[in-house]
Design an enzyme around this catalytic site. Structure first.
Site, PDB file in Angstrom:
ATOM      1  CG  ASP A 271      52.615  57.267   9.142  1.00 25.63           C
ATOM      2  OD1 ASP A 271      52.623  58.406   8.942  1.00 25.63           O
ATOM      3  OD2 ASP A 271      53.736  56.585   8.909  1.00 25.63           O
ATOM      4  CG  HIS A 273      52.614  52.083   9.035  1.00 23.70           C
ATOM      5  ND1 HIS A 273      53.607  51.516   7.868  1.00 23.70           N
ATOM      6  CD2 HIS A 273      53.074  53.097   9.530  1.00 23.70           C
ATOM      7  CE1 HIS A 273      54.428  52.483   7.806  1.00 23.70           C
ATOM      8  NE2 HIS A 273      54.017  53.447   8.709  1.00 23.70           N
ATOM      9  CG  ASP A 300      54.359  55.472   5.597  1.00 23.31           C
ATOM     10  OD1 ASP A 300      54.825  55.544   4.310  1.00 23.31           O
ATOM     11  OD2 ASP A 300      55.067  55.671   6.560  1.00 23.31           O
ATOM     12  CG  ASP A 303      55.309  48.130   3.941  1.00 27.14           C
ATOM     13  OD1 ASP A 303      54.918  47.002   3.299  1.00 27.14           O
ATOM     14  OD2 ASP A 303      56.150  48.774   3.349  1.00 27.14           O
ATOM     15  NE  ARG A 304      57.758  48.783   9.905  1.00 27.21           N
ATOM     16  CZ  ARG A 304      58.203  50.034   9.383  1.00 27.21           C
ATOM     17  NH1 ARG A 304      57.551  50.896   9.213  1.00 27.21           N
ATOM     18  NH2 ARG A 304      59.503  50.034   9.240  1.00 27.21           N
ATOM     19  CG  ASN A 332      58.297  56.153   4.231  1.00 27.29           C
ATOM     20  OD1 ASN A 332      57.521  56.539   4.571  1.00 27.29           O
ATOM     21  ND2 ASN A 332      59.108  55.254   4.579  1.00 27.29           N
ATOM     22  CG  HIS A 333      56.641  52.285   4.284  1.00 29.51           C
ATOM     23  ND1 HIS A 333      56.930  51.019   4.696  1.00 29.51           N
ATOM     24  CD2 HIS A 333      56.674  53.038   5.122  1.00 29.51           C
ATOM     25  CE1 HIS A 333      57.478  51.080   5.893  1.00 29.51           C
ATOM     26  NE2 HIS A 333      57.655  52.398   6.197  1.00 29.51           N
ATOM     27  CG  HIS A 381      54.556  60.292   4.374  1.00 28.37           C
ATOM     28  ND1 HIS A 381      53.867  59.788   5.530  1.00 28.37           N
ATOM     29  CD2 HIS A 381      55.709  59.338   4.591  1.00 28.37           C
ATOM     30  CE1 HIS A 381      54.160  58.578   5.786  1.00 28.37           C
ATOM     31  NE2 HIS A 381      55.390  58.567   5.714  1.00 28.37           N
ATOM     32  NE  ARG A 432      62.851  58.238   9.102  1.00 28.08           N
ATOM     33  CZ  ARG A 432      61.680  57.507   9.734  1.00 28.08           C
ATOM     34  NH1 ARG A 432      61.396  56.285   9.197  1.00 28.08           N
ATOM     35  NH2 ARG A 432      61.110  58.042  10.405  1.00 28.08           N
ATOM     36  CG  HIS A 460      58.311  59.760   7.627  1.00 28.92           C
ATOM     37  ND1 HIS A 460      58.522  58.599   7.137  1.00 28.92           N
ATOM     38  CD2 HIS A 460      59.701  60.036   7.641  1.00 28.92           C
ATOM     39  CE1 HIS A 460      59.444  58.175   6.649  1.00 28.92           C
ATOM     40  NE2 HIS A 460      60.379  59.180   6.995  1.00 28.92           N
TER      41      HIS A 460
END
Length: 640
Positions: A271, A273, A300, A303-304, A332-333, A381, A432, A460
């Protein structure tokens, strides 16, 4: 005694202050004991007590100690071994066996006390140093434990938020479907969403190696929150890049086979991110893709963080420039129902517009779900699916071209699932809200259903060291966003996988060294502030539900409204307070360790530390306040 260091005098020159350092060296040894010999010399031994005992002067059985004098280990003369004031009448241990007292077995007869000299007690400076050392170690361990509790709380809150986002997105998707159906039937639904008009230009932009090098140099200088509205690439160039990337991935299968031969190695990146500094650090350390060094980015990307668009531009350009040496998996993002609420949509709209965001998600829908290395290592992932009997052939034929994975599908499980603990059997629902939490037996079944698979590499989940082995090495987790969300102070890592499937783990910390040189007590302050902000928001939302829960605890489920306002009936224990937060907020968090963070008084109403307290007074801190009402209540004038 344990933790003491005997010494005499301060020493001179370079030896001054050395006993404290020597204490650290000696502390890690087996046993330490100082004895007096026939030569009236004090020796400092390390070793073990023996099982057998021998009779002493009074006929009683006394223990034996076999050890090595530290004087023989060429340690500095920081500890004065000489005892000039020994008493002739004091008992002197008997030396058993050959050799000198530097290496011997000693019999202790405690019928008489050894001489009490200055060497028997630490000097003032050493004693003070030991006190400081003890205090700091306790302080450090308390902070490390606090970090662990905060980390667990943050992860629990993150999973809760992801579940809420998924549920709200699911309901929003159903409303959107109903809206489209009514619109198709001419149901008189007025369309109020206006798509911004963008002037489209015919662009033939294609990334080149020289352009990519200059782009990464520019990004390295502006990757910060201050540049959150700076367009990293002109609009028409970006759309052209996304079109090329879409065409490149659309022709691939959902499971991409990769064959490593000879000296070829593959760098598996977890990840990121939106933290482009981690990607730049990895490329700077390991170099660009080449004939003998391939890259696999395991989802991923967005995001963030603040620079998800820059990460995607670099990764897509690498894929177009080094097609056979660069591979990307979907995370998943990389789904519209998640990145619409977790930061990426906001970043796209701030830097460009909603059309760019929509095109990005269309490209994400073409990303493969997993990569199979040498027919033996599956890189995905999240994890393995909940359903039984899923094979690689099934994964290869999954219809992945969806903006968001279907609920309870194999694709969703592979993007969201997590491994459980070593004692977990079977599979359970993931907190989750998507995927499952699987045990080692489920993983063994999956490997058995797919002969030839040796282990699985996934991402993940954030790990403190960026990497973790699960289930005796059959599952590996790699996470590459160091100092995740700029508050966790964790390391990032990548896996270097060789053609013989042996691997090395490379850990790193991309944050500049000067940014890490902060006070120890302030190192975890950003994480504490983040957890406190999330919890305060949830407590404020559930304030009335918490009042009902605590009132039920006090009154046994039934209470009179009049007696509710009596302060004596508003007192609860701290364990009851923590249980209420867990049940009402639905969070499995150790709240008792977060009392000061949430404003719980340290002294109870009875004057005792950690005693019972008034829950109504505590919850009043989370009540909404209106400036106008407060001013009118206080006799002031309301603002215009």
């Amino acid at each position: 005694g344990e933790g003491e260091v005997e010494g005499e005098g301060e020493g001179e020159g370079e030896d001054k202050g050395r006993p404290l350092l020597l204490a650290a060296e000696v502390r890690s040894r087996k046993r330490r004991l100082r004895v007096w010999t026939d030569m009236q010399a004090c020796h400092f031994y390390t070793g073990n007590f023996l099982d057998g005992k021998v009779p002493g002067k009074d006929g009683a059985a006394y223990p034996q100690f076999s050890g090595l004098c530290l004087e023989c280990e060429n340690l500095p003369n920081a500890i004065n071994l000489a005892n000039q004031s020994g008493s002739d009448e004091a008992f002197k241990p008997v030396i058993v066996g050959p050799g000198s007292p530097h290496n011997a077995t000693i019999v202790f007869d405690f019928s008489q006390d050894p001489p009490k000299t200055n060497a028997h007690f630490p000097t003032n400076d050493v004693a003070a140093a030991l006190i400081v050392q003890k205090l700091f170690r306790g302080f450090k361990h308390r902070h490390l434990h606090r970090q662990k509790v905060l980390q667990e709380a943050w992860e629990e809150l993150e999973k809760k938020e992801e579940n809420e986002i998924r549920l709200s997105s699911s309901h929003f998707g159903k409303l959107t479907t109903m809206y489209k159906e009514l619109l198709d039937k001419g149901g008189g639904v007025e369309k109020r969403i206006v798509t911004p008009k963008i002037e489209k230009k015919n662009s033939k932009f294609k990334p080149t190696l020289s352009w990519l090098s200059g782009f990464m140099d520019r990004v390295a200088t502006v990757c910060s929150p201050r540049a959150s509205r700076v367009q990293p690439l002109p609009y028409d160039h970006l759309m052209s890049l996304l079109d090329l990337t879409y065409d490149e991935f659309a022709k691939m299968k959902s499971l991409v086979p990769v064959q490593l031969k000879g000296e070829v190695k593959m760098i598996v990146v977890g990840d990121l991110h939106g933290q482009v500094e981690d990607l730049l650090f990895i490329l700077n350390k390991h170099g660009l893709p080449s004939r003998n060094q391939w890259f696999l980015f395991n989802g991923d990307f967005v995001d963030r963080g603040y620079n998800a668009i820059e990460i995607c531009i670099i990764l897509f350009s690498l894929k177009l420039l080094f097609g056979d040496w660069v591979f990307l998996n979907r995370g998943n993002h990389e789904a519209e129902n998640i990145n619409s609420r977790d930061g990426f949509q906001m970043e796209c709209v701030a830097k460009y517009n909603s059309s760019v965001y929509q095109r990005f998600n269309e490209v994400f829908s073409t990303l493969p779900i997993a990569t199979l290395v040498n027919e033996s290592v599956l890189v995905v992932h999240g994890g393995i699916p909940y359903d039984e009997g899923v094979t690689l052939a099934h994964i290869e034929n999954i219809d992945r071209f969806k903006l968001s994975p279907l609920e309870e599908s194999v694709m969703e499980d592979m993007l969201w699932s997590d491994p459980g603990g070593p004692t977990l059997k079977g599979a359970t629902q993931n907190s989750r809200g998507c995927g499952c939490v699987f045990g080692e037996d489920i993983l063994d079944d999956f490997l058995e259903d797919n002969p030839g698979l040796r282990f699985i590499v996934r991402s993940h989940e954030m790990k403190a060291s960026g990497f973790q082995e699960h289930f005796h090495g059959k599952l590996l987790t790699v996470f590459s966003a160091s100092n995740y969300t700029y508050i966790h102070n964790n390391e990032g890592a990548v896996i270097e996988l060789a053609s013989d499937l042996q691997y090395d783990v490379h850990r790193f910390y991309a944050t500049p060294r000067e940014a890490r040189d902060v006070k120890f007590s302030e190192r975890y302050s950003p994480l504490a502030r983040s957890v406190a902000a999330k919890l305060i928001s949830r407590i404020a939302e559930q304030r009335l539900a918490l009042l009902d829960f605590y009132a039920g605890v006090v009154y046994g489920g039934t209470f009179k409204k009049k007696s509710f306002f009596v302060k004596e009936n508003q007192i609860i224990a701290r364990t009851q307070w923590a249980r209420g937060l867990r049940e009402v907020l639905g969070l499995n968090i150790r709240f008792l360790f977060l009392q000061s963070l949430l404003g719980v008084p340290s002294v109870g109403v009875d004057g005792k530390r950690k005693g019972k307290f008034n829950y109504v007074t505590w919850l009043s801190r989370f009540a909404p306040h209106h400036t106008t009402v407060d001013m009118l209540a206080g006799g002031g004038d309301a603002p215009d």
